[in-house]
Design a protein around this motif. Structure first.
Motif: not given
Length: 154
Positions: A113-117, A140-154, A98-104
């Motif tokens: 923001t991460l992109g999924a296929p 890793i970073e110590g702080g919190q950031r919002q994570i968004k996962i978007l679809c790369l398909e149209d 699953w996670l290897s399919q994500l791209t920054a």
């Protein structure tokens, strides 16, 4: 089924109670044994305790999950490279599936923001692995950031 001996009365009815039955599994197995091969040779082998015969690779309909032994290349500017590596070390099977399919796609101090296929992958990762991704990012970073996962398909 009672006539065949497959079930018997465990507790008879009385005083408004319903009769309780029990399955006589030994009788069911004994009487159904001649039909096990009709279900499949693998079922018959499991039921008799015989070792399963090896099948030729072309006889199977199992589709293997994608396995990635290579270290994926990620955009280090977002911090995703270190998070992805940590996730891969924690659970290689989930990472490969699953996670290897994500791209920054982009990242700043407040979000990544991460992109999924596909939409399916984006929704599945968002539902099942978002907290795991957030925990690794915090570790890793110590702080919190919002994570968004978007679809790369149209």
């Amino acid at each position: 089924m009672r006539g065949l001996g497959w079930i018997s009365v465990a507790i008879a009815s009385g005083r408004g109670r319903v009769t309780q039955h029990k399955i006589n599994l030994d009788t069911v197995l004994l009487q159904s044994a001649p039909y096990w091969d009709a279900i499949g040779p693998d079922f018959a082998a499991r039921m008799t305790g015989a070792p399963e015969q090896e099948r030729e690779p072309e006889d199977t309909n199992v589709v293997p999950l994608r396995v990635s032994n290579e270290t994926p290349i990620y955009d280090n500017n977002t911090g995703w490279a270190m998070v992805a590596e940590r996730l891969r070390e924690q659970d290689p099977a989930i990472f490969n599936a699953w996670l290897s399919q994500l791209t920054a796609l982009e990242g700043d101090d407040t979000s990544i923001t991460l992109g999924a296929p596909s939409k399916f992958v984006a929704q599945y990762v968002n539902t099942h692995f978002l907290q795991r991704i957030k925990a690794s990012l915090v570790a890793i970073e110590g702080g919190q950031r919002q994570i968004k996962i978007l679809c790369l398909e149209d």
